[in-house]
Each structure stands twice: as structure tokens, then as C-alpha cells.
Design a protein around this motif. Structure first.
Motif, short mmCIF file in Angstrom:
data_model
loop_
_atom_site.label_atom_id
_atom_site.label_comp_id
_atom_site.label_asym_id
_atom_site.label_seq_id
_atom_site.Cartn_x
_atom_site.Cartn_y
_atom_site.Cartn_z
N ALA A 1 61.12 67.96 28.55
CA ALA A 1 60.31 67.29 27.51
C ALA A 1 59.58 68.32 26.65
O ALA A 1 59.49 68.17 25.43
CB ALA A 1 59.33 66.32 28.16
N GLY A 2 59.08 69.37 27.30
CA GLY A 2 58.37 70.43 26.58
C GLY A 2 59.27 71.13 25.56
O GLY A 2 58.87 71.34 24.41
N LEU B 1 61.94 69.88 24.25
CA LEU B 1 62.26 68.88 23.21
C LEU B 1 61.15 68.86 22.15
O LEU B 1 61.42 68.91 20.95
CB LEU B 1 62.40 67.50 23.86
CG LEU B 1 62.67 66.33 22.92
CD1 LEU B 1 64.14 66.28 22.53
CD2 LEU B 1 62.27 65.00 23.55
N VAL B 2 59.91 68.83 22.63
CA VAL B 2 58.76 68.80 21.70
C VAL B 2 58.73 70.09 20.87
O VAL B 2 58.53 70.04 19.65
CB VAL B 2 57.44 68.60 22.47
CG1 VAL B 2 56.23 68.73 21.53
CG2 VAL B 2 57.40 67.23 23.15
N LEU C 1 61.60 70.07 18.25
CA LEU C 1 61.36 69.10 17.18
C LEU C 1 60.16 69.49 16.32
O LEU C 1 60.12 69.19 15.13
CB LEU C 1 61.15 67.70 17.79
CG LEU C 1 62.40 67.08 18.38
CD1 LEU C 1 62.07 65.90 19.27
CD2 LEU C 1 63.36 66.63 17.28
N LEU D 1 61.35 71.87 13.85
CA LEU D 1 62.10 71.12 12.85
C LEU D 1 61.14 70.41 11.88
O LEU D 1 61.35 70.42 10.66
CB LEU D 1 62.98 70.07 13.55
CG LEU D 1 63.96 69.28 12.68
CD1 LEU D 1 65.01 70.19 12.08
CD2 LEU D 1 64.64 68.20 13.51
N LEU D 2 60.07 69.85 12.43
CA LEU D 2 59.07 69.15 11.61
C LEU D 2 58.38 70.11 10.66
O LEU D 2 58.13 69.79 9.50
CB LEU D 2 58.05 68.47 12.53
CG LEU D 2 56.98 67.61 11.86
CD1 LEU D 2 57.59 66.38 11.20
CD2 LEU D 2 55.92 67.17 12.87
N VAL E 1 61.88 62.27 13.76
CA VAL E 1 61.46 63.52 14.41
C VAL E 1 60.10 63.34 15.08
O VAL E 1 59.90 63.70 16.25
CB VAL E 1 61.42 64.69 13.39
CG1 VAL E 1 60.85 65.94 14.02
CG2 VAL E 1 62.81 64.97 12.87
N LYS E 2 59.18 62.74 14.34
CA LYS E 2 57.84 62.52 14.90
C LYS E 2 57.91 61.55 16.08
O LYS E 2 57.19 61.70 17.07
CB LYS E 2 56.90 61.98 13.83
CG LYS E 2 56.52 63.01 12.78
CD LYS E 2 55.61 62.37 11.74
CE LYS E 2 55.26 63.36 10.65
NZ LYS E 2 54.48 62.73 9.59
N LEU F 1 60.39 61.18 18.13
CA LEU F 1 60.93 61.89 19.30
C LEU F 1 59.88 62.83 19.91
O LEU F 1 59.84 63.01 21.13
CB LEU F 1 62.20 62.66 18.91
CG LEU F 1 63.41 61.77 18.60
CD1 LEU F 1 64.55 62.61 18.03
CD2 LEU F 1 63.90 61.03 19.84
N ILE F 2 59.06 63.42 19.06
CA ILE F 2 57.97 64.27 19.58
C ILE F 2 57.02 63.41 20.42
O ILE F 2 56.64 63.78 21.54
CB ILE F 2 57.19 64.95 18.42
CG1 ILE F 2 58.07 66.03 17.77
CG2 ILE F 2 55.89 65.58 18.93
CD1 ILE F 2 57.46 66.66 16.52
N GLY G 1 58.57 62.68 23.70
CA GLY G 1 58.48 63.86 24.58
C GLY G 1 57.09 63.96 25.20
O GLY G 1 56.95 64.23 26.40
#
Lengths: 178, 494
Positions: A65-66, A68-69, A72, A75-76, B164-165, B167-168, B171
Motif C-alpha cells: 500500500a505504501g 502504491l501511495v 501515485l 503521478l499526481l 489517482v487521488k 487510489l491514493i 492505499g
């Protein structure tokens, strides 16, 4: 969810100016995710001595999960740099809010967190309701009577109808002993 | 026959009928108040159910869910403020009708379309849930693992404007779900030596914090909006008009059922698909968007057709179809029940008692909905300045009631602040909740699979069921990526 989906669409593009909110958000999340992956996980999740498979590790899901965050968030951040922000009506609505209004809201929260057991459910409920009514600038006296009636009724409802115990207030108990 | 009498014994109690009536009433009222949502109402009602029997508790929540679905349309029609995204479609024709002095007709159309759709959806639930549960009995941990992977893809559909947000947020939800003692090894994970966190983060403070508190904070950090008064006027819906709408309502209901049964697709898309289908086939298509009664019927039947159907994956597979069913899943767990095929094996009586209650809730909606139309101005005219302090009080009492601990109040407010930050930064809170609920399920099934196979990864592709879910997951991901790119292109164009 319902409200959020409607509101968020507008809110996401609400902040404009020199800084792009998505890039800032992505940057903050990237730092937090990196801190989580490289500091929090190693120091706060122990790996057992006899582990049969890496996928069984207690660290596996938090790390997944870490990462993934982190990915992303980057990417953001890039996305935010590419797309310029827009101003919306929601943003205008949030300007010029009196600081006293916000402070009274925070005070109500503090009353509940710090004095819930001392003042009891009714006491803290009354105090917090009064603070929030003041925050909205209500002047009618009958409204302030509601601030007493509602906490009392709801507390009694919880305790006697639903059998959910709520604190009576240690302060009142101490005072009654005196 | 013996089972039937057991079901009736379990269901036919004053408490159950009372819970349904109160639930639907609360749902309609909350849905009818702009700014308050059915999700918030279900979250706030959860602590009230602690001392109730499981059937009564679930029926109360389902009642709120169903009432809220209809209640959202009231504000959409009268003041152009949909109580839920699904009701956004209703306002396309409902609001113009209200402006033309046909508010009552629009509201009655919305009500009867909702009720018919709800009943059709309930029948689908009764027929398909047990059938699906029988199939699910063949599922082992690898099948469940892929099913949960597929379910995780619903995050995309509840991510709002930014995938994207979303999915964050998911997570982050997964990370929070891992706090506590590890289920296999018993080691501490992210507890920071705080004993309050050893038994995982409590579900109810998190739920209330994410969905109710941000509304309160948002209100006190924004300027006070002028209170909009409402009026219900005009002629009512006639039987002839209703008969003319039946075809549209049934079609919309079936669309809702099909969409609702697929986790993550949601009521909003059902409402819009039903609406566009009605428009496509209508002889009065030019009038759509200008106050067409058929438009209101199509939108409402589409969104309410979803209500019963979203319970199909929940009851038969233990998979929540949307945020409200995710909360109801939490309610099942709090009452010591695990939705899924085992529920049908071990608690069949309870399941059928629930079905009875769900059917009854549709009839209750007729009465409550009619009363709401009559007394709506009283309901909607409660100003937020009075309402929100009371909402906050319910939140605090509800969070405290879980463990009789002020730690949970602090936790709830912390999640409230997080939800508020999410609001302000355009991050949807729903993916966080989905991640929090599905994260542990994902991990459990992954670990069970690895323990069964002794580390052999080929078990993840051991049979046709796993392959079906692999394909579903892949298709859902491809769809999500496509949606992301299309949204980006549209954004770039205009």
C-alpha cells in the motif's frame, strides 16, 4: 460518498494562484509515503523469526500500500504540473470566514475530547452546542434552550432506551460528594 | 415448512417493524435535507444498533438506505440540490416540473417509481442471492482472493473526479486497516505501543469521522449560506399517468438491478442509463430536460432499482457493492455475522427474515414518502445552524459508545479532519473506506492461499472460477484505465 463525489469535483480544482494544489498534495503524500516505507515500517512492524514465505510477512500489505501511495503521489505531482488549476464558486464561498467562528468550532471539539468524561455526556453536549450556536451567531434565546434540551434527551435516549452507557460526569460526582 | 415458521417467528416482531419504519423515515428525512446524506445517516445510526437483535439492526440500516435513496430526489426536484449523485439525474426533469408548478406530480412520480423499482430489486435479491451463494460455496481462498481483487477495482468508480487521488485514498485506507496485532504472527503493526490500537482501528469512529464530521467542519469553515425555503405545489399524479409510465419504470428497474448487482457500478450510472434509454425510446424525447414526467420516472426507477440489487453481492459473496453496503457489511460483522455463502448455510432463517423485512420496507416507503411530500417544508426548513451541533453530538455519543473510550472520540475527530482535508483537496473518502474494509480480506485470503499451497503461486490460477475473476479484474482495470484517459482527454479539450 454521495456528497463527496458532487462536491469534490468542484473542490479539486478550487485552489489557484502561484502554487498548483495537486503538485503540492502529490509532494506531501510522496514525502509521507517515503517516510512510511523507509522509517515507520522498518521500525514499527517486526518481522517474525520463522517466516514461511515473503508474502506472509506482516510488512507485505503495508509496504504494498505504501509503494502504491508513493507511485501515485509522484503521478499526481506530475499531473498537477501539467494541468493548470481553475478557480470555482466553492472557493469563493470559503473566503472571509470569521476566525472566531472557526475557533468556537475547535473549542467545541476540545470540550468533547478532553472533558467528555469529566463533564459527562449532557454537560459536554450542552457546552459544545452553546459554543456552536454562538459560532453561527444565533441570538434567539429559545435556540439556546434547545442546547440544553437536546443533549439531555439524546443522552437519556442512549442510556435508557438503547442501553448504551454514556458518562454521567466525574466532576458532578465529585461535587455531589463534597 | 418448519423453516418458514422459524422465519416468521424471527421476523414478526414489533421491533422489526418499528426499525423498518424508523429507518425509512430517517432515511427520507436525512435525504431530504440538503447537505446531509444517506451514507452519513447509516453511519450515525450504526451505534444505535449495538443493543438490537441482528435482524432488527440490519433492517434499520437497510430502511435508512432505501429511504435515503428516495429522499435525495426531493431536494433535487424542489431546490435543484440532489441529495445524492444518483438524484442528479432526477433534477434534469424534476426541477423544471417544479418550476412549472408541478412539484407535487414530480415528487409523486419519483416516489411511486422508486417504490416499484425497489420491489423489483428486492425480488431479484431474493431469487439471485441464494443462487449466487450456492455457487460461492465452491470458492476457496484463491477464488476469494481474486474476487476481492475484482472488488478492489470498484475503488475506481467511487473515486469521484480523480482516479489517482481515489487510489491514493484507498492505499491510505489499506495502511490504516493493517494497524493492530498481526493475525498470523501476533506481532504489533503500526500500533506505536498504544494499547488502544492493538485491536485494530475501530470501524465506527472511522466511519463517522470520514462521512459525518467533514460536513460539520466544512460548515463552520465556510460562510453561512442563505437558507433556501421550499414549497410543494400543483396537482398530484393520476392513475392514468402512472399506468403510462409503467413500461419506463419496469425498464429502469431492470437496468438498476443489473447494474446494482455488479459491485462498484452504482446508482448514478443506473439512473443515467435508464434516463438515456427512456429518452431514446420515448415519443416525447424533445421534452426531456424541460420537465418530462417520464424522465423523472426513468431516473428514479434506475437509481432505486440498484438498492436491493447491491445487497446481492453483499449477502451472497460478502462483497460490498457501494459505500452504504460497505457500512452494512460492518454492521453484520459487529453483530457477529459474516455475509457470504456461510451465512446462507448457518443463518438461513436470519437471511429470509431479512428478505421479509426488505420487502416490507418498500411498502413502508409508500406511506413515509407520501407523508414526507406533505410535510416536506417542515423537514427541510430546519436550519443547519441548529442541525449540525446536534449531528456532532450524535457523532460523539456514537463513537464513545463503541468501547466507552474517549480515545475513540479523538480517533473519530482525527478521521473527521482527514475527511475534511480530503474534501478540500478533491479526494473522495469512499475509496479510503473500501480500502479499509477490503484490505484485511485481501491479506487474509492471500495468506490462507499461500499456507494451503505451501508457497506455490500456481494455486492462484487453479481452476475456471479463478480465471473468471482474473478476467473480470483485468477487464475492470482496462475499463478504469480507459475511463481515466478519456477523462483526461475531455479535460484537455475543454
Amino acid at each position: 460518498m454521495e456528497k463527496s463525489e458532487l462536491q469534490f469535483g468542484a473542490a479539486s480544482e478550487s485552489h489557484c494562484g502561484r502554487c498548483n494544489p495537486n503538485s503540492i498534495l502529490g509532494g506531501i503524500f510522496s514525502v509521507l509515503a517515503a517516510g512510511f516505507l523507509f522509517y515507520v515500517v522498518p521500525t514499527h512492524i517486526e518481522i517474525p523469526a520463522h517466516m514461511q514465505h515473503p508474502l506472509l510477512s506482516p510488512r507485505f500489505l503495508p509496504q504494498l500500500a505504501g509503494w502504491l501511495v508513493l507511485a501515485l503521489s509522484i503521478l499526481l505531482m506530475i499531473d498537477g504540473l501539467v494541468k493548470p488549476p481553475k478557480r470555482t464558486e466553492t472557493d469563493e464561498f470559503r473566503r472571509g470566514v470569521p476566525i472566531v467562528r472557526q475557533l468556537l468550532m475547535v473549542a467545541a471539539g476540545v470540550v468533547y475530547v478532553l472533558f467528555f468524561e469529566q463533564l459527562g455526556a449532557i454537560g459536554s453536549g450542552v457546552l459544545a452546542c452553546v459554543l456552536l450556536f454562538l459560532a453561527s451567531g444565533l441570538r434567539n434565546l429559545w435556540v439556546y434552550a434547545l442546547a440544553i434540551v437536546f443533549p439531555a434527551v439524546v443522552t437519556l435516549l442512549f442510556i435508557y432506551v438503547l442501553n448504551v452507557p454514556l458518562p454521567p460526569g466525574t466532576l458532578w460526582e465529585s461535587l455531589s460528594l463534597i | 415448512m418448519e423453516n418458514f415458521s422459524e422465519v416468521l417467528t424471527l421476523f414478526l416482531s414489533v421491533d422489526n417493524f418499528f426499525a423498518i419504519a424508523v429507518g425509512v423515515l430517517v432515511g427520507v428525512v436525512v435525504g431530504a435535507i440538503p447537505g446531509l446524506t444517506a451514507t452519513m445517516a447509516v453511519a450515525l445510526a450504526l451505534p444505535f444498533t449495538f443493543s438490537m437483535e441482528p435482524v432488527t439492526a440490519i433492517l434499520l440500516l437497510v430502511g435508512i438506505y432505501k429511504g435515503g435513496m428516495y429522499g435525495g430526489s426531493i431536494t433535487a426536484i424542489l431546490i435543484r440540490t440532489p441529495g445524492s449523485p444518483a438524484s442528479a439525474c432526477t433534477l434534469l426533469d424534476g426541477y423544471p416540473m417544479a418550476q412549472q408548478g408541478k412539484a407535487k406530480k414530480a415528487l409523486k412520480t419519483a416516489l411511486y417509481s422508486s417504490v416499484v423499482a425497489d420491489m423489483i430489486s428486492n425480488i431479484a435479491l431474493i431469487f439471485f442471492a441464494s443462487y449466487l451463494a450456492k455457487i460461492a460455496l465452491n470458492f476457496g481462498p484463491p477464488e476469494y482472493f481474486w474476487l476481492i481483487c475484482f472488488s478492489l477495482t470498484i475503488i475506481v468508480s467511487v473515486s469521484g473526479s480523480s482516479v489517482v487521488k481515489g487510489l491514493i485514498a484507498a492505499g491510505l485506507g489499506i495502511i490504516v486497516s493493517t494497524i493492530g496485532l498481526d493475525a498470523v504472527y501476533g506481532t504489533q503493526r503500526l500500533t506505536f505501543d498504544n494499547y488502544n490500537l492493538m485491536d485494530r482501528v475501530s470501524f465506527i469512529p472511522l466511519l463517522i469521522g470520514l462521512f459525518a464530521i467533514p460536513e460539520v467542519i466544512e460548515f463552520y469553515t465556510s460562510r453561512v449560506a442563505p437558507h433556501i425555503r421550499t414549497a410543494v405545489s400543483g396537482a398530484s399524479l393520476t392513475w392514468q399517468e402512472f399506468k403510462g409510465l409503467l413500461k419506463t419504470i419496469v425498464r429502469g428497474s431492470l437496468i438498476g438491478v443489473i447494474i446494482g448487482a455488479i459491485p462498484g457500478t452504482g446508482a448514478t450510472s443506473a439512473a443515467f442509463i435508464s434516463y438515456s434509454e427512456a429518452k431514446r425510446t420515448s415519443s416525447r424525447k424533445a421534452n426531456f430536460g424541460k420537465g418530462e414526467i417520464e424522465g423523472v420516472a426513468a431516473a428514479e426507477s434506475g437509481n432505486n432499482g440498484v438498492a436491493g440489487a447491491t445487497l446481492i453481492p453483499l449477502l451472497s459473496l460478502g462483497i460490498p457493492g457501494d459505500v452504504i453496503t460497505a457500512i452494512i457489511l460492518g454492521a453484520f460483522m459487529i453483530h457477529g455475522l459474516t455475509p457470504g455463502p456461510v451465512l446462507f448455510q448457518e443463518n438461513l432463517t436470519l437471511v429470509y427474515a431479512l428478505f421479509c423485512g426488505i420487502m416490507v420496507s418498500s411498502f413502508v416507503l409508500v406511506f413515509v414518502g407520501n407523508a414526507a411530500i406533505r410535510y416536506f417544508s417542515l423537514i427541510a426548513d430546519i436550519p443547519k445552524t441548529i442541525l449540525l451541533p446536534i449531528v456532532l453530538m450524535f457523532c460523539i455519543y456514537g463513537a464513545y459508545a463503541v468501547n466507552n473510550s474517549t480515545f475513540d472520540i479523538g480517533l473519530m475527530l482525527a478521521f473527521g479532519v482527514l475527511g475534511f482535508v480530503f474534501n478540500r483537496t478533491g479526494i473522495a473518502a469512499a475509496p479510503f473506506l473500501i480500502g479499509f474494509i477490503l484490505g484485511p480480506m485481501f491479506e487474509d485470503n492471500l495468506r490462507r492461499t499461500m499456507l494451503i499451497s505451501k508457497g506455490d503461486l500456481s494455486i492462484f490460477f487453479r481452476g475456471p472460477i479463478t480465471w473468471v475473476f482474473v478476467l473480470f479484474t483485468a477487464a475492470s482495470l482496462i475499463f478504469a484505465i480507459r475511463r481515466y484517459w478519456v477523462a483526461r482527454k475531455e479535460d484537455a479539450l475543454g
